[in-house]
Design an enzyme around this catalytic site. Sequence first.
Site, short mmCIF file in Angstrom:
data_model
loop_
_atom_site.label_atom_id
_atom_site.label_comp_id
_atom_site.label_asym_id
_atom_site.label_seq_id
_atom_site.Cartn_x
_atom_site.Cartn_y
_atom_site.Cartn_z
N ILE A 24 -7.54 6.71 -0.65
CA ILE A 24 -6.45 6.25 -1.50
C ILE A 24 -6.73 4.80 -1.93
O ILE A 24 -7.19 3.99 -1.12
CB ILE A 24 -5.11 6.31 -0.76
CG1 ILE A 24 -4.86 7.71 -0.18
CG2 ILE A 24 -3.97 5.90 -1.68
CD1 ILE A 24 -4.76 8.82 -1.19
N VAL B 237 5.30 -2.75 16.09
CA VAL B 237 5.47 -1.45 16.74
C VAL B 237 4.82 -1.38 18.12
O VAL B 237 5.02 -0.41 18.84
CB VAL B 237 4.94 -0.30 15.85
CG1 VAL B 237 5.71 -0.23 14.54
CG2 VAL B 237 3.44 -0.42 15.61
N GLY C 105 0.79 -1.22 0.00
CA GLY C 105 0.00 0.00 0.00
C GLY C 105 0.82 1.27 0.00
O GLY C 105 1.83 1.40 -0.71
N TYR D 66 -10.05 4.82 15.42
CA TYR D 66 -9.10 5.14 14.35
C TYR D 66 -8.89 6.65 14.23
O TYR D 66 -7.76 7.14 14.15
CB TYR D 66 -9.62 4.57 13.04
CG TYR D 66 -8.74 4.82 11.84
CD1 TYR D 66 -7.57 4.10 11.65
CD2 TYR D 66 -9.10 5.77 10.87
CE1 TYR D 66 -6.76 4.32 10.53
CE2 TYR D 66 -8.31 5.99 9.77
CZ TYR D 66 -7.14 5.26 9.60
OH TYR D 66 -6.35 5.49 8.50
#
Length: 235
Positions: free
Chosen positions: A174, A50, A14, A141
């Site tokens: 996107i 992460v 992506g 989010y």
Amino acid sequence: MSDRSVFVTGGNRGIGLAIARAFAEQGDRVAVSHRDGPAPEGVLGVRCDVTDAASLDAAFAEIERAHGPVDVLVANAGITHDKLAVQMTDQDFTVPLDTNLVGTFRVARRAVPGMLANRWGRMVFVSSVMGTLGSPGQANYAASKSGLIGLARSLAHELGGRGITVNVVAPGFISTDMSAGVSDRRREELISMTALRRAGTPEEVASVVRFLAGEEASYVTGGLIPVGGGLGMGS
């Protein structure tokens, strides 16, 4: 400005992959983190989560051995876990924050010592227009992505005196594997809210990130740059 050590988290697909390729094409030494699947060709792939500080330390150690201290950090790794707020548990809310926001903090904190030693560095955090616009079912989010703005601007104040800039890009709708899961109705709604009336490409985001990491943007820090074709403009 080529031949720098660049680290892109979530860089195996992506937007992250397009960013990694954009830096590699100009001659930078690029590493990407990935949790599953193969690493892209032409870059150094490091297994990294992460949300795990020990995993990050191991990834940075591997990058530093191969490419030297990280000069350019692009914090792109992110997840979604959509659900209406009334149905959302505490864990539903906090899991995306731990990856998208706290994970970005962990990565940035680990990159800082090398940049301070070199008195130069570039950090770019990949947010979303939903961080300022908001979106039904995405309270977690949106909160995680808007939090990146405050994080970046605080770090910009702390690190600017050492030649380190910290900026945020906010992609809109996107065309990626993630957006492919959006319903046709929601896709049409988002396109209708976009001034350019089309979805963007990962490469269009990558070009802005590459600009922010270059000398042309040496006086840009604490910025929030929308790459959304006008989606959410002014928010």
